[in-house]
Motif scaffolding. Structure first.
Motif, PDB file in Angstrom:
ATOM      1  N   PRO A   1     -16.111  36.146   2.672  1.00  0.00           N
ATOM      2  CA  PRO A   1     -16.046  35.888   4.105  1.00  0.00           C
ATOM      3  C   PRO A   1     -17.382  35.443   4.676  1.00  0.00           C
ATOM      4  O   PRO A   1     -17.454  34.982   5.799  1.00  0.00           O
ATOM      5  CB  PRO A   1     -15.616  37.234   4.689  1.00  0.00           C
ATOM      6  CG  PRO A   1     -16.131  38.235   3.714  1.00  0.00           C
ATOM      7  CD  PRO A   1     -16.021  37.569   2.359  1.00  0.00           C
ATOM      8  N   PHE A   2     -18.459  35.566   3.892  1.00  0.00           N
ATOM      9  CA  PHE A   2     -19.783  35.191   4.373  1.00  0.00           C
ATOM     10  C   PHE A   2     -20.185  33.782   3.936  1.00  0.00           C
ATOM     11  O   PHE A   2     -21.284  33.341   4.207  1.00  0.00           O
ATOM     12  CB  PHE A   2     -20.824  36.190   3.865  1.00  0.00           C
ATOM     13  CG  PHE A   2     -20.467  37.604   4.213  1.00  0.00           C
ATOM     14  CD1 PHE A   2     -20.518  38.040   5.528  1.00  0.00           C
ATOM     15  CD2 PHE A   2     -20.062  38.493   3.247  1.00  0.00           C
ATOM     16  CE1 PHE A   2     -20.174  39.340   5.864  1.00  0.00           C
ATOM     17  CE2 PHE A   2     -19.719  39.799   3.570  1.00  0.00           C
ATOM     18  CZ  PHE A   2     -19.770  40.222   4.885  1.00  0.00           C
ATOM     19  N   ALA A   3     -19.299  33.071   3.236  1.00  0.00           N
ATOM     20  CA  ALA A   3     -19.619  31.724   2.751  1.00  0.00           C
ATOM     21  C   ALA A   3     -19.864  30.793   3.938  1.00  0.00           C
ATOM     22  O   ALA A   3     -19.211  30.881   4.967  1.00  0.00           O
ATOM     23  CB  ALA A   3     -18.482  31.181   1.884  1.00  0.00           C
ATOM     24  N   ALA A   4     -20.803  29.891   3.760  1.00  0.00           N
ATOM     25  CA  ALA A   4     -21.103  28.908   4.805  1.00  0.00           C
ATOM     26  C   ALA A   4     -19.925  27.955   4.959  1.00  0.00           C
ATOM     27  O   ALA A   4     -19.171  27.706   4.022  1.00  0.00           O
ATOM     28  CB  ALA A   4     -22.354  28.123   4.424  1.00  0.00           C
ATOM     29  N   ARG A   5     -19.760  27.445   6.174  1.00  0.00           N
ATOM     30  CA  ARG A   5     -18.692  26.478   6.413  1.00  0.00           C
ATOM     31  C   ARG A   5     -18.948  25.228   5.592  1.00  0.00           C
ATOM     32  O   ARG A   5     -20.084  24.858   5.340  1.00  0.00           O
ATOM     33  CB  ARG A   5     -18.657  26.134   7.896  1.00  0.00           C
ATOM     34  CG  ARG A   5     -18.235  27.293   8.727  1.00  0.00           C
ATOM     35  CD  ARG A   5     -18.277  27.067  10.199  1.00  0.00           C
ATOM     36  NE  ARG A   5     -18.229  25.689  10.605  1.00  0.00           N
ATOM     37  CZ  ARG A   5     -18.382  25.295  11.848  1.00  0.00           C
ATOM     38  NH1 ARG A   5     -18.601  26.163  12.793  1.00  0.00           N
ATOM     39  NH2 ARG A   5     -18.330  24.021  12.168  1.00  0.00           N
ATOM     40  N   ASP A   6     -17.889  24.590   5.173  1.00  0.00           N
ATOM     41  CA  ASP A   6     -17.980  23.381   4.356  1.00  0.00           C
ATOM     42  C   ASP A   6     -17.790  22.168   5.267  1.00  0.00           C
ATOM     43  O   ASP A   6     -16.717  21.576   5.310  1.00  0.00           O
ATOM     44  CB  ASP A   6     -16.920  23.429   3.251  1.00  0.00           C
ATOM     45  CG  ASP A   6     -17.055  22.283   2.262  1.00  0.00           C
ATOM     46  OD1 ASP A   6     -18.050  21.542   2.335  1.00  0.00           O
ATOM     47  OD2 ASP A   6     -16.156  22.130   1.423  1.00  0.00           O
ATOM     48  N   ARG A   7     -18.809  21.832   6.044  1.00  0.00           N
ATOM     49  CA  ARG A   7     -18.738  20.697   6.970  1.00  0.00           C
ATOM     50  C   ARG A   7     -18.997  19.413   6.198  1.00  0.00           C
ATOM     51  O   ARG A   7     -19.912  19.351   5.390  1.00  0.00           O
ATOM     52  CB  ARG A   7     -19.762  20.856   8.082  1.00  0.00           C
ATOM     53  CG  ARG A   7     -19.442  22.043   8.987  1.00  0.00           C
ATOM     54  CD  ARG A   7     -20.358  22.106  10.155  1.00  0.00           C
ATOM     55  NE  ARG A   7     -20.053  20.978  11.017  1.00  0.00           N
ATOM     56  CZ  ARG A   7     -20.857  20.535  11.968  1.00  0.00           C
ATOM     57  NH1 ARG A   7     -22.003  21.096  12.176  1.00  0.00           N
ATOM     58  NH2 ARG A   7     -20.510  19.510  12.706  1.00  0.00           N
ATOM     59  N   ARG A   8     -18.181  18.407   6.492  1.00  0.00           N
ATOM     60  CA  ARG A   8     -18.312  17.123   5.806  1.00  0.00           C
ATOM     61  C   ARG A   8     -18.215  15.971   6.786  1.00  0.00           C
ATOM     62  O   ARG A   8     -17.505  16.056   7.785  1.00  0.00           O
ATOM     63  CB  ARG A   8     -17.202  16.949   4.774  1.00  0.00           C
ATOM     64  CG  ARG A   8     -17.251  17.953   3.673  1.00  0.00           C
ATOM     65  CD  ARG A   8     -16.194  17.699   2.646  1.00  0.00           C
ATOM     66  NE  ARG A   8     -16.260  18.746   1.635  1.00  0.00           N
ATOM     67  CZ  ARG A   8     -15.525  18.743   0.556  1.00  0.00           C
ATOM     68  NH1 ARG A   8     -14.666  17.791   0.338  1.00  0.00           N
ATOM     69  NH2 ARG A   8     -15.631  19.718  -0.314  1.00  0.00           N
ATOM     70  N   VAL A   9     -18.915  14.881   6.461  1.00  0.00           N
ATOM     71  CA  VAL A   9     -18.750  13.645   7.216  1.00  0.00           C
ATOM     72  C   VAL A   9     -17.444  13.033   6.730  1.00  0.00           C
ATOM     73  O   VAL A   9     -17.273  12.755   5.544  1.00  0.00           O
ATOM     74  CB  VAL A   9     -19.930  12.677   6.997  1.00  0.00           C
ATOM     75  CG1 VAL A   9     -19.658  11.338   7.663  1.00  0.00           C
ATOM     76  CG2 VAL A   9     -21.219  13.290   7.517  1.00  0.00           C
ATOM     77  N   VAL A  10     -16.496  12.843   7.640  1.00  0.00           N
ATOM     78  CA  VAL A  10     -15.190  12.291   7.293  1.00  0.00           C
ATOM     79  C   VAL A  10     -15.221  10.774   7.404  1.00  0.00           C
ATOM     80  O   VAL A  10     -14.670  10.069   6.577  1.00  0.00           O
ATOM     81  CB  VAL A  10     -14.091  12.888   8.203  1.00  0.00           C
ATOM     82  CG1 VAL A  10     -12.731  12.299   7.888  1.00  0.00           C
ATOM     83  CG2 VAL A  10     -14.064  14.403   8.061  1.00  0.00           C
ATOM     84  N   ASP A  11     -15.887  10.249   8.435  1.00  0.00           N
ATOM     85  CA  ASP A  11     -15.969   8.798   8.640  1.00  0.00           C
ATOM     86  C   ASP A  11     -17.306   8.465   9.279  1.00  0.00           C
ATOM     87  O   ASP A  11     -17.896   9.296   9.973  1.00  0.00           O
ATOM     88  CB  ASP A  11     -14.818   8.321   9.533  1.00  0.00           C
ATOM     89  CG  ASP A  11     -14.512   6.838   9.386  1.00  0.00           C
ATOM     90  OD1 ASP A  11     -15.220   6.132   8.625  1.00  0.00           O
ATOM     91  OD2 ASP A  11     -13.556   6.374  10.030  1.00  0.00           O
ATOM     92  N   LEU A  12     -17.780   7.259   9.028  1.00  0.00           N
ATOM     93  CA  LEU A  12     -19.053   6.810   9.578  1.00  0.00           C
ATOM     94  C   LEU A  12     -18.930   5.362  10.012  1.00  0.00           C
ATOM     95  O   LEU A  12     -18.463   4.518   9.245  1.00  0.00           O
ATOM     96  CB  LEU A  12     -20.156   6.927   8.524  1.00  0.00           C
ATOM     97  CG  LEU A  12     -21.552   6.530   8.988  1.00  0.00           C
ATOM     98  CD1 LEU A  12     -22.584   7.439   8.357  1.00  0.00           C
ATOM     99  CD2 LEU A  12     -21.862   5.094   8.642  1.00  0.00           C
ATOM    100  N   VAL A  13     -19.334   5.079  11.251  1.00  0.00           N
ATOM    101  CA  VAL A  13     -19.382   3.719  11.773  1.00  0.00           C
ATOM    102  C   VAL A  13     -20.844   3.322  11.850  1.00  0.00           C
ATOM    103  O   VAL A  13     -21.655   4.044  12.437  1.00  0.00           O
ATOM    104  CB  VAL A  13     -18.780   3.627  13.195  1.00  0.00           C
ATOM    105  CG1 VAL A  13     -18.922   2.213  13.737  1.00  0.00           C
ATOM    106  CG2 VAL A  13     -17.342   4.077  13.214  1.00  0.00           C
ATOM    107  N   ALA A  14     -21.193   2.194  11.259  1.00  0.00           N
ATOM    108  CA  ALA A  14     -22.536   1.629  11.394  1.00  0.00           C
ATOM    109  C   ALA A  14     -22.481   0.664  12.576  1.00  0.00           C
ATOM    110  O   ALA A  14     -22.037  -0.485  12.440  1.00  0.00           O
ATOM    111  CB  ALA A  14     -22.955   0.923  10.114  1.00  0.00           C
ATOM    112  N   ALA A  15     -22.890   1.136  13.754  1.00  0.00           N
ATOM    113  CA  ALA A  15     -22.825   0.322  14.969  1.00  0.00           C
ATOM    114  C   ALA A  15     -23.715  -0.913  14.816  1.00  0.00           C
ATOM    115  O   ALA A  15     -24.808  -0.831  14.265  1.00  0.00           O
ATOM    116  CB  ALA A  15     -23.257   1.143  16.174  1.00  0.00           C
ATOM    117  N   GLY A  16     -23.220  -2.041  15.286  1.00  0.00           N
ATOM    118  CA  GLY A  16     -23.967  -3.285  15.180  1.00  0.00           C
ATOM    119  C   GLY A  16     -23.740  -4.023  13.877  1.00  0.00           C
ATOM    120  O   GLY A  16     -24.148  -5.175  13.728  1.00  0.00           O
ATOM    121  N   SER A  17     -23.082  -3.398  12.906  1.00  0.00           N
ATOM    122  CA  SER A  17     -22.741  -4.035  11.626  1.00  0.00           C
ATOM    123  C   SER A  17     -21.351  -4.649  11.763  1.00  0.00           C
ATOM    124  O   SER A  17     -20.370  -3.922  11.970  1.00  0.00           O
ATOM    125  CB  SER A  17     -22.745  -3.009  10.499  1.00  0.00           C
ATOM    126  OG  SER A  17     -22.036  -3.489   9.372  1.00  0.00           O
TER     127      SER A  17
END
Length: 174
Positions: A28-44
């Motif tokens: 129960p003390f494990a760190a959350r598993d946050r992930r980048v799901v999508d990425l937009v490169a603005a201006g590309s």
């Protein structure tokens, strides 16, 4: 209590916690598993085309070889999400251009944010989207709408979420 029994109890507790750390579902003390799901490169052009970019009264440019998009009107992207966890929108802004904007997700105003970008280093702003806005959706429309002047110079827009998939015990299938 003598030091030896206390030391043994401390060692036993440490061993128990270490054992729990090897099994994510049991800790129960494990760190959350946050992930980048999508990425937009603005201006590309390529990244913006892949993310259904639309905008009004906007410009693009480069600072130190990094592309950005800035709007006096608005800019909108379609981004991928997991359908079962809260979404955080992370915006990376460049240059020394401050500004104010509304973050709108799925036609709901999530926040009005003033960003001071006062140095040459990128500024990252993370905004949590209420789960009710994104629940059950695998793609959402995210808009930055200018407020009293242009938006800050957007370099990247990311969706970040917890990854809740838990490995099943061996021999069990879904």
């Amino acid at each position: 209590m003598t030091p030896r029994p206390l030391l043994r109890r401390t060692a036993a507790l440490a061993a128990l916690l270490a054992a729990c750390a090897t099994v994510a579902w049991a800790n129960p003390f494990a760190a959350r598993d946050r992930r980048v799901v999508d990425l937009v490169a603005a201006g590309s052009a390529r990244s913006e085309a892949e993310h259904g970019y639309a905008g009004h009264d906007d410009t693009t440019g480069n600072i130190d070889g990094r592309a950005y998009r800035q709007a006096r009107g608005w800019m909108r992207y379609a981004v991928t999400t997991f359908d079962d966890t809260e979404v955080t929108i992370a915006c990376t802004f460049l240059g020394s251009a401050s500004g104010e904007f509304d973050l709108i997700v799925e036609d709901s105003v999530i926040a009005t944010k003033h960003v001071d970008v006062t140095t040459g280093t990128p500024t990252i702003v993370e905004l949590l989207v209420p789960f009710a806005v994104t629940k059950g959706k695998t793609s959402i429309a995210v808009m930055l709408r200018a407020h009293r002047g242009p938006t800050p110079r957007l370099h990247e827009l990311r969706t970040i979420q917890d990854h809740n998939e838990v490995p099943l015990p061996s021999g069990v299938s879904r």
